[in-house]
Design an enzyme around this catalytic site. Structure first.
Site, short mmCIF file in Angstrom:
data_model
loop_
_atom_site.label_atom_id
_atom_site.label_comp_id
_atom_site.label_asym_id
_atom_site.label_seq_id
_atom_site.Cartn_x
_atom_site.Cartn_y
_atom_site.Cartn_z
N ALA A 184 -10.91 -17.82 5.49
CA ALA A 184 -9.92 -17.07 4.80
C ALA A 184 -9.56 -17.63 3.39
O ALA A 184 -8.39 -17.63 2.80
CB ALA A 184 -8.46 -16.84 5.53
N ARG B 148 -12.60 -8.46 -4.99
CA ARG B 148 -12.72 -6.88 -4.83
C ARG B 148 -11.08 -6.07 -4.65
O ARG B 148 -11.27 -4.93 -5.04
CB ARG B 148 -13.62 -6.63 -3.92
CG ARG B 148 -15.22 -6.66 -4.35
CD ARG B 148 -15.95 -6.90 -3.02
NE ARG B 148 -16.07 -7.81 -2.32
CZ ARG B 148 -17.00 -8.21 -1.30
NH1 ARG B 148 -17.77 -7.34 -0.95
NH2 ARG B 148 -16.64 -9.25 -0.77
N LYS C 276 -6.10 -11.79 -0.71
CA LYS C 276 -6.59 -10.71 0.28
C LYS C 276 -5.89 -10.58 1.48
O LYS C 276 -5.30 -9.59 2.02
CB LYS C 276 -7.89 -10.74 0.42
CG LYS C 276 -8.66 -9.66 1.28
CD LYS C 276 -10.12 -9.56 0.89
CE LYS C 276 -10.72 -10.33 1.78
NZ LYS C 276 -12.19 -10.16 1.93
N GLN D 293 -10.92 -25.63 1.64
CA GLN D 293 -12.13 -25.23 0.91
C GLN D 293 -11.57 -25.38 -0.67
O GLN D 293 -11.27 -24.67 -1.14
CB GLN D 293 -12.51 -24.12 1.13
CG GLN D 293 -14.14 -23.98 0.56
CD GLN D 293 -14.62 -22.44 0.51
OE1 GLN D 293 -13.80 -21.60 0.63
NE2 GLN D 293 -15.84 -22.31 0.21
N GLY E 90 -23.85 -7.32 5.61
CA GLY E 90 -25.05 -7.86 5.94
C GLY E 90 -25.76 -7.10 6.95
O GLY E 90 -25.21 -6.54 7.97
N ARG F 250 23.62 2.88 4.19
CA ARG F 250 23.34 1.69 3.62
C ARG F 250 23.38 0.52 4.56
O ARG F 250 24.32 0.72 5.52
CB ARG F 250 23.88 1.42 2.32
CG ARG F 250 23.11 2.35 1.20
CD ARG F 250 23.84 2.50 -0.13
NE ARG F 250 24.10 0.98 -0.44
CZ ARG F 250 24.93 1.01 -1.44
NH1 ARG F 250 25.63 1.85 -2.05
NH2 ARG F 250 25.04 -0.50 -2.02
N LYS G 179 28.14 3.23 3.25
CA LYS G 179 27.84 1.79 2.77
C LYS G 179 28.86 0.84 3.55
O LYS G 179 29.92 0.82 3.18
CB LYS G 179 27.85 1.52 1.38
CG LYS G 179 27.60 0.13 1.07
CD LYS G 179 28.44 -0.53 -0.01
CE LYS G 179 28.60 -1.85 0.40
NZ LYS G 179 29.66 -2.56 -0.26
N ARG H 235 48.92 15.00 -7.69
CA ARG H 235 48.26 16.15 -8.27
C ARG H 235 49.05 16.79 -9.26
O ARG H 235 50.41 16.72 -9.26
CB ARG H 235 48.04 17.37 -7.32
CG ARG H 235 46.89 18.11 -7.26
CD ARG H 235 46.92 19.26 -6.58
NE ARG H 235 46.31 19.08 -4.96
CZ ARG H 235 46.56 19.99 -4.10
NH1 ARG H 235 47.19 21.02 -4.28
NH2 ARG H 235 46.04 19.86 -2.88
C1 UD1 Z 1 -19.53 -11.07 5.02
C2 UD1 Z 1 -21.05 -11.45 5.58
C3 UD1 Z 1 -21.68 -10.26 5.89
C4 UD1 Z 1 -21.00 -9.42 6.91
C5 UD1 Z 1 -19.47 -9.30 6.41
C6 UD1 Z 1 -18.85 -8.60 7.47
C7 UD1 Z 1 -21.65 -13.66 4.41
C8 UD1 Z 1 -22.66 -14.40 3.43
N1 UD1 Z 1 -21.54 -12.32 4.49
O1 UD1 Z 1 -19.88 -10.42 4.13
O2 UD1 Z 1 -22.96 -10.74 6.34
O3 UD1 Z 1 -21.81 -8.35 6.99
O4 UD1 Z 1 -18.84 -10.44 5.94
O5 UD1 Z 1 -17.57 -8.37 7.09
O6 UD1 Z 1 -20.96 -14.30 5.07
N2 UD1 Z 1 -14.54 -17.14 2.43
C9 UD1 Z 1 -14.24 -18.22 2.19
N3 UD1 Z 1 -14.83 -19.10 1.27
C10 UD1 Z 1 -15.88 -18.63 0.18
C11 UD1 Z 1 -16.36 -17.54 0.37
C12 UD1 Z 1 -15.64 -16.51 1.39
O7 UD1 Z 1 -13.47 -18.55 3.02
O8 UD1 Z 1 -15.95 -19.39 -0.62
C13 UD1 Z 1 -14.10 -16.26 3.60
C14 UD1 Z 1 -13.53 -15.13 3.08
O9 UD1 Z 1 -12.27 -15.50 2.65
C15 UD1 Z 1 -13.83 -13.91 4.05
C16 UD1 Z 1 -15.02 -14.54 4.81
O10 UD1 Z 1 -15.13 -15.68 4.38
O11 UD1 Z 1 -12.84 -14.06 5.00
C17 UD1 Z 1 -16.17 -13.43 4.25
O12 UD1 Z 1 -16.42 -13.38 2.80
P1 UD1 Z 1 -16.66 -12.04 2.18
O13 UD1 Z 1 -16.72 -12.28 0.65
O14 UD1 Z 1 -15.39 -11.20 2.71
O15 UD1 Z 1 -17.84 -11.76 2.70
P2 UD1 Z 1 -18.63 -10.29 2.93
O16 UD1 Z 1 -19.05 -9.79 1.41
O17 UD1 Z 1 -17.61 -9.18 3.32
CA CA Z 2 -15.64 -9.52 3.97
#
Ligand code: UD1
Ligand code: CA
Length: 465
Positions: free
Chosen positions: A13, A19, A26, A89, A155, A348, A366, A455
């Site tokens: 996460a 996006r 997110k 990370q 994917g 309220r 209230k 009044r």
């Molecule tokens: C990913 C998968 C895809 C799958 C989809 C399912 C990869 C490369 N692709 O794509 O095959 O179908 O999920 O929902 O994994 N995250 C980090 N650090 C980063 C990048 C991402 O922690 O540097 C975390 C995000 O917060 C997220 C998860 O990894 O929770 C997946 O990343 P996201 O960018 O959502 O991947 P998708 O394009 O959805």
């Molecule tokens: Ca995703």
């Protein structure tokens, strides 16, 4: 069930969530009142695991502080030290690099379920099945897949002609033929730890996004002759990943129907379950009817035989039985049985309405106590007041509770009658069985049984030509 000590869970996460086009991280965006990540962690909390590691990065402090607020709702044991860990990370270089950030916290033996923080509908049972299948087949990696109607963005699971798993290819890197595949990667995997960490070292950012893809790990396993499989235990809804606001709204809708469906099965009538917005913690008694376009939120509890009419917004309130509410706003209030409210009333915080009382249209209450059988039927404002039972408040009567500096209190004794358009200048105490003439501005206390009128005398004069 799995041996408690050798299952680890890693939640990814840390991503930027670009996006979503949002200032809010997110995983903190809400679905049916609770953050996306809350739903994921709540589901995970019922698995028996030795450790959960949540990988955070983007706005880490904000997300971590929020997670730590969920202890009470999700359960303190899930968050106990040594069991719940947060890994950082540093640079968001992709899901593969995110998983690497957790490696120091995970033992070199045992299993890891890796899951994205953005799949809130996943079920505990599906994760259990995934783990059991992984063990049963002695695999190095088991990918949870699902066949979906619109695979765009996911994917794809590439298989050989005889159905054997080959690799996962991302949307952006897929050939036109691969894009036609409808079996997608859920972003949920089970790995055997002993081979995982070495494979992670091998992944390279050689793709359209220049990211370290976690999905490449399974390809590497395959190349090294390890056993990898993809299993589709999950329904298409369960694996919905939230990447943008449209995904968010789709998942919200599914969850809303789930919440309303469970209530309906318990005896609640919905005129239109798609258009009733009820929080996951709300409780509603049987034979209560919910009309369209109703919002019921927070810790609200509603009894049996009530009617919640269209356009109601009720939050953190307690409603008794046989209460009829039409098109009204009610916050942090307690409404006893047999009360009728609205249309167009505003209750309220701190309001208590006792049995069989009536709060009518265009009335605001209230922080007040409205006694049994008391009627505030039209166009009134009652603030910081205590009204005993069986009182009638006329149309347009108001408590003037604010003197410019402080809030002041009004008291009205039982069986009193306050005429229309009366101003009660607080602080003021009206006794029992008092009658206040319409249009009076009351500044002095009135003793029990008195008639109070204030009044100007009416003068009727002949009109000038
Ligand atoms: C990913 C998968 C895809 C799958 C989809 C399912 C990869 C490369 N692709 O794509 O095959 O179908 O999920 O929902 O994994 N995250 C980090 N650090 C980063 C990048 C991402 O922690 O540097 C975390 C995000 O917060 C997220 C998860 O990894 O929770 C997946 O990343 P996201 O960018 O959502 O991947 P998708 O394009 O959805
Ligand atoms: Ca995703």
């Amino acid at each position: 069930m799995a041996d408690k000590r050798n299952l680890n869970i890693i939640v990814l996460a840390a991503g930027l969530g670009t996006r979503m086009k949002s200032r809010t991280p997110k995983v903190l965006h809400k679905i049916c009142e609770k953050p996306i990540l809350w739903w994921v962690l709540r589901t995970l909390s019922s698995l028996r695991m030795s450790k959960t590691v949540v990988v955070l990065g983007h706005r880490i402090e904000e997300v971590r502080d929020e997670i730590l607020n969920w202890k009470e709702e999700i359960g303190a044991s899930f968050f106990s030290r040594n069991v719940f860990k947060i890994a950082r990370q540093k640079k968001q270089l992709g899901s593969g690099s995110a998983l690497k950030s957790a490696s120091a916290l995970i033992p070199k033996k045992g299993y890891s379920i890796v899951i994205s923080g953005d799949v809130p509908l996943i079920k505990t049972d599906t994760l259990r099945k995934l783990l059991n299948e992984h063990k049963r087949t002695f695999s190095s990696a088991t990918v949870l897949s699902a066949s979906v109607e619109s695979p765009f963005g996911y994917g794809r699971i590439v298989r050989s002609i005889n159905g054997e798993f080959i690799k996962i290819v991302e949307e952006k890197d897929a050939s036109p033929d691969e894009r036609k595949i409808i079996e997608v990667n859920s972003g949920i995997y089970c790995f055997s730890n002993d081979v995982l960490w070495n494979a992670l070292k091998e992944i390279k950012p050689l793709n359209k996004k220049n990211e370290y893809y976690l999905t490449d790990v399974v390809g590497i396993f395959k190349k090294n002759g390890e056993r990898v499989s993809a299993v589709s235990f999950a329904g298409p809804d369960e694996i919905l990943g939230i990447n943008d606001r449209y995904d968010l709204s789709k998942v919200e809708k599914i969850l809303r129907l789930k919440i309303n469906g469970a209530l309906a099965k318990n005896g609640v009538t919905f005129i239109d379950p798609e258009n009733a917005y009820i929080g996951p913690d709300v409780k509603i008694g049987n034979d209560t009817a919910i009309y369209p376009n109703v919002f019921i939120k927070g810790s609200t509890i509603i009894g049996s035989d009530c009617v919640i009419g269209s356009g109601c917004y009720i939050s953190n309130s307690r409603i008794g039985e046989n209460v009829k509410i039409r098109c009204s706003y009610i916050y942090e209030s307690k409404i006893e049985s047999g009360v009728k409210i609205g249309p167009f009333a505003h209750l309220r915080p701190g309001t208590v309405v006792k049995r069989n009382a009536r709060i009518g249209n265009f009335t605001e209450i209230k922080k007040s106590y409205i006694g049994e059988e008391t009627k505030v039927s039209h166009l009134a404002y009652i603030g910081d007041a205590h009204l005993e039972k069986n009182i009638n408040i006329g149309a347009g009567a108001i408590t003037c509770n604010f003197d410019g500096k402080m809030k002041r209190e009004t008291f009205i004794g039982k069986d009193s009658f306050v005429g229309s358009n009366v101003n009660l200048i607080a602080p003021v105490k009206i006794g029992r069985k008092v009658l206040i003439g319409a249009g009076s501005t009351i500044t002095k206390d009135v003793a029990d049984g008195m008639l109070a009128v204030e009044r100007g005398r009416q003068v009727n004069k002949a009109r000038r030509k």
